[in-house]
Design an enzyme around this catalytic site. Structure first.
Site, PDB file in Angstrom:
ATOM      1  N   HIS A 196       0.669  -1.138  -0.197  1.00  0.00           N
ATOM      2  CA  HIS A 196       0.005  -0.101  -0.041  1.00  0.00           C
ATOM      3  C   HIS A 196       0.675   1.246  -0.040  1.00  0.00           C
ATOM      4  O   HIS A 196       0.228   2.253  -0.043  1.00  0.00           O
ATOM      5  CB  HIS A 196      -1.045   0.174   1.267  1.00  0.00           C
ATOM      6  CG  HIS A 196      -0.495   0.178   2.347  1.00  0.00           C
ATOM      7  ND1 HIS A 196       0.398  -0.554   3.288  1.00  0.00           N
ATOM      8  CD2 HIS A 196      -0.238   1.557   3.060  1.00  0.00           C
ATOM      9  CE1 HIS A 196       0.858   0.176   4.132  1.00  0.00           C
ATOM     10  NE2 HIS A 196       0.645   1.306   4.440  1.00  0.00           N
TER      11      HIS A 196
HETATM   12  C1  UD1 Z   1      -1.633   5.316   6.626  1.00  0.00           C
HETATM   13  C2  UD1 Z   1      -0.318   5.795   7.197  1.00  0.00           C
HETATM   14  C3  UD1 Z   1       0.871   4.935   7.152  1.00  0.00           C
HETATM   15  C4  UD1 Z   1       0.162   3.598   7.562  1.00  0.00           C
HETATM   16  C5  UD1 Z   1      -1.155   3.318   6.967  1.00  0.00           C
HETATM   17  C6  UD1 Z   1      -1.784   1.936   7.433  1.00  0.00           C
HETATM   18  C7  UD1 Z   1       0.372   8.421   6.822  1.00  0.00           C
HETATM   19  C8  UD1 Z   1       1.170   9.340   6.039  1.00  0.00           C
HETATM   20  N1  UD1 Z   1       0.380   7.075   6.481  1.00  0.00           N
HETATM   21  O1  UD1 Z   1      -1.393   5.215   5.066  1.00  0.00           O
HETATM   22  O2  UD1 Z   1       1.561   5.261   7.958  1.00  0.00           O
HETATM   23  O3  UD1 Z   1       1.078   2.507   7.393  1.00  0.00           O
HETATM   24  O4  UD1 Z   1      -2.048   4.325   6.927  1.00  0.00           O
HETATM   25  O5  UD1 Z   1      -3.063   1.755   6.323  1.00  0.00           O
HETATM   26  O6  UD1 Z   1      -0.534   8.880   7.901  1.00  0.00           O
HETATM   27  N2  UD1 Z   1      -8.651   5.155   1.885  1.00  0.00           N
HETATM   28  C9  UD1 Z   1     -10.089   4.571   1.760  1.00  0.00           C
HETATM   29  N3  UD1 Z   1     -10.714   4.355   2.773  1.00  0.00           N
HETATM   30  C10 UD1 Z   1     -10.235   4.207   4.149  1.00  0.00           C
HETATM   31  C11 UD1 Z   1      -8.861   4.436   4.235  1.00  0.00           C
HETATM   32  C12 UD1 Z   1      -7.913   5.077   2.970  1.00  0.00           C
HETATM   33  O7  UD1 Z   1     -10.385   4.566   0.614  1.00  0.00           O
HETATM   34  O8  UD1 Z   1     -10.677   3.861   4.923  1.00  0.00           O
HETATM   35  C13 UD1 Z   1      -7.981   5.491   0.796  1.00  0.00           C
HETATM   36  C14 UD1 Z   1      -7.935   7.002   0.328  1.00  0.00           C
HETATM   37  O9  UD1 Z   1      -8.277   7.072  -0.949  1.00  0.00           O
HETATM   38  C15 UD1 Z   1      -6.721   7.487   0.511  1.00  0.00           C
HETATM   39  C16 UD1 Z   1      -5.758   6.281   0.516  1.00  0.00           C
HETATM   40  O10 UD1 Z   1      -6.729   5.280   0.866  1.00  0.00           O
HETATM   41  O11 UD1 Z   1      -6.239   8.550  -0.175  1.00  0.00           O
HETATM   42  C17 UD1 Z   1      -4.599   6.434   1.622  1.00  0.00           C
HETATM   43  O12 UD1 Z   1      -5.136   6.818   2.655  1.00  0.00           O
HETATM   44  P1  UD1 Z   1      -4.264   7.759   3.635  1.00  0.00           P
HETATM   45  O13 UD1 Z   1      -5.176   8.400   4.762  1.00  0.00           O
HETATM   46  O14 UD1 Z   1      -3.555   8.835   2.914  1.00  0.00           O
HETATM   47  O15 UD1 Z   1      -3.084   6.862   4.324  1.00  0.00           O
HETATM   48  P2  UD1 Z   1      -2.493   5.574   3.850  1.00  0.00           P
HETATM   49  O16 UD1 Z   1      -2.039   5.238   2.801  1.00  0.00           O
HETATM   50  O17 UD1 Z   1      -3.530   4.503   4.625  1.00  0.00           O
END
Ligand code: UD1
Length: 374
Positions: free
Chosen positions: A209
């Site tokens: 991811h």
């Molecule tokens: C975050 C943390 C990372 C951790 C990871 C675990 C930061 C910088 N990174 O990354 O340290 O290892 O969580 O998963 O804080 N999204 C959904 N639904 C959800 C959650 C996320 O659709 O419930 C999608 C969204 O499109 C979003 C993308 O996932 O843009 C990434 O989510 P984001 O909150 O940016 O952080 P993670 O990559 O999950």
């Protein structure tokens, strides 16, 4: 009678719910403390959030800030404003932050600027790769926090190198506490092996991811390499993070045949899968360490790691994102005899704190927070 100590934990992303669970349990045993939970809303899908609260028996958050997805600046800024509002009206004695996400960063900044004590759980980890957003979050969180709970001796020495030793304590790792509390429950209740038809010891678990691995080009390369692994060696299961799923929908390659894509797994299903897998292939910080703690060898799809002990113990290896390197590392693991001797299992457990990190942290927190009041 003295007022209750007011503690607030701020969490927002999946791995933080896992770390919070043992800490909340340990704090709840002290009747002189009140513990509130703020959920920033960084992860919001039911299978990325709610299922963790339910399975891990975490008290419901007092507030959900509903921040959701956005670019780093906008997401962190929104959290910062909302956490500051909460802290202004509730005035806790201390804020507890976990790991390295944007939720960690926002809560640390909000509280430290208001002169509220901040305790950072899982402090001192460094990949020494500042291109990772998590690395920036860790550095800021450590330098702005007042109490640093380092999970391992390596994390302690990183903090010492940054002249933070005065506020550092070696606590052990709360993720080991979570595994030890839940593995038996998971073995007894999870139906994931039955539902997937996977045979213990004869499959691999994959998670991908990280932003650097989920560009169209990098993800395509990973999928192609892993498809070969699944076709020729072991079936693979990939519970996909929403970002990975989103990119997958836009590229030409998709897992097929013995390479199976699923929705995100619950914690209990994931630890059963990791425990029973022949190999774990991941770019997650938490999952590579969980593999080591559940005695399954790992291949990490990154060129750095903050969990350096897993490499030193020979139970994890880093691999560049190209097909021949991935195949070579995976085959090497599959063809190696079991590296997890009884002695190594014991050493790993000791290294990560014997499953007693949360109790240590809770006891120290009460004393430290109370001493700041007087
Ligand atoms: C975050 C943390 C990372 C951790 C990871 C675990 C930061 C910088 N990174 O990354 O340290 O290892 O969580 O998963 O804080 N999204 C959904 N639904 C959800 C959650 C996320 O659709 O419930 C999608 C969204 O499109 C979003 C993308 O996932 O843009 C990434 O989510 P984001 O909150 O940016 O952080 P993670 O990559 O999950």
């Amino acid at each position: 009678m003295k007022d209750l100590l007011k503690l607030v934990s701020v969490v927002g992303a999946r791995p933080q719910f896992v770390k919070l669970a043992p800490v909340a349990r340990a704090i709840s045993s002290n009747t002189a403390a009140e513990h509130k939970i703020i959920h920033t809303g960084q992860h919001y899908d039911a299978d990325m959030s709610q299922s963790f609260f339910e399975q891990l028996d975490i008290p419901r958050p007092t507030v959900d800030l509903g921040v959701g997805s956005a670019r780093h600046g906008a997401q962190t800024a929104d959290m910062l404003v909302k956490i500051e509002d909460y802290l202004l009206s509730n005035k806790p004695d201390a804020v507890i932050v976990y790991g390295d996400t944007n939720s960690t960063l926002a809560a640390t900044l909000a509280a430290s600027k208001m002169h509220i004590a901040v305790a950072h759980i899982e402090a001192g980890l460094r990949s020494f790769d500042r291109k990772m957003p998590e690395e920036i979050n860790r550095i800021v969180a450590d330098h702005c926090s007042d109490r640093l709970y380092a999970p391992t001796p390596a994390a302690c020495s990183n903090l010492q190198n940054e002249k933070l030793e005065d506020r550092t304590l070696l606590s052990g790792d709360v993720m080991l506490d979570a595994i030890e509390h839940n593995i038996q429950i998971a073995n007894e209740t999870s139906k994931v092996l039955k539902d997937t038809g996977l045979v213990p010891g004869q499959f691999g678990v994959v998670t991908v991811h990280r932003p650097s691995n989920t560009t169209k080009e990098e993800l395509s390369r990973i999928i192609q390499a892993l498809q070969k692994v699944a076709d020729d060696y072991v079936p693979l299961l990939l519970p996909a993070h929403p970002r990975t799923r989103g990119v997958m929908d836009t590229i030409d390659v998709a897992p097929k045949g013995r390479f199976v894509l699923t929705s995100p797994m619950s914690y209990l299903d994931l630890i059963v899968l990791i425990r029973n897998a022949a190999i774990v292939i991941t770019d997650s910080g938490g999952v590579q360490k969980e593999a080591a703690l559940l005695h399954t060898p790992g291949v990490t799809l990154r060129d750095t790691t903050e969990w350096v002990e897993t490499i030193e113990f020979g139970v994890n290896r880093l691999v560049e994102n190209d097909e021949s390197s991935i195949l070579e590392a995976v085959l090497d693991v599959l063809n190696s005899p079991d590296v997890f001797s009884d002695e190594l299992r014991q050493e790993l457990r000791i290294m990560y704190g014997n499953g007693k990190a949360a109790n240590f942290i809770a006891e120290d927190l009460f004393e430290w927070v109370a001493s700041r009041r007087t």
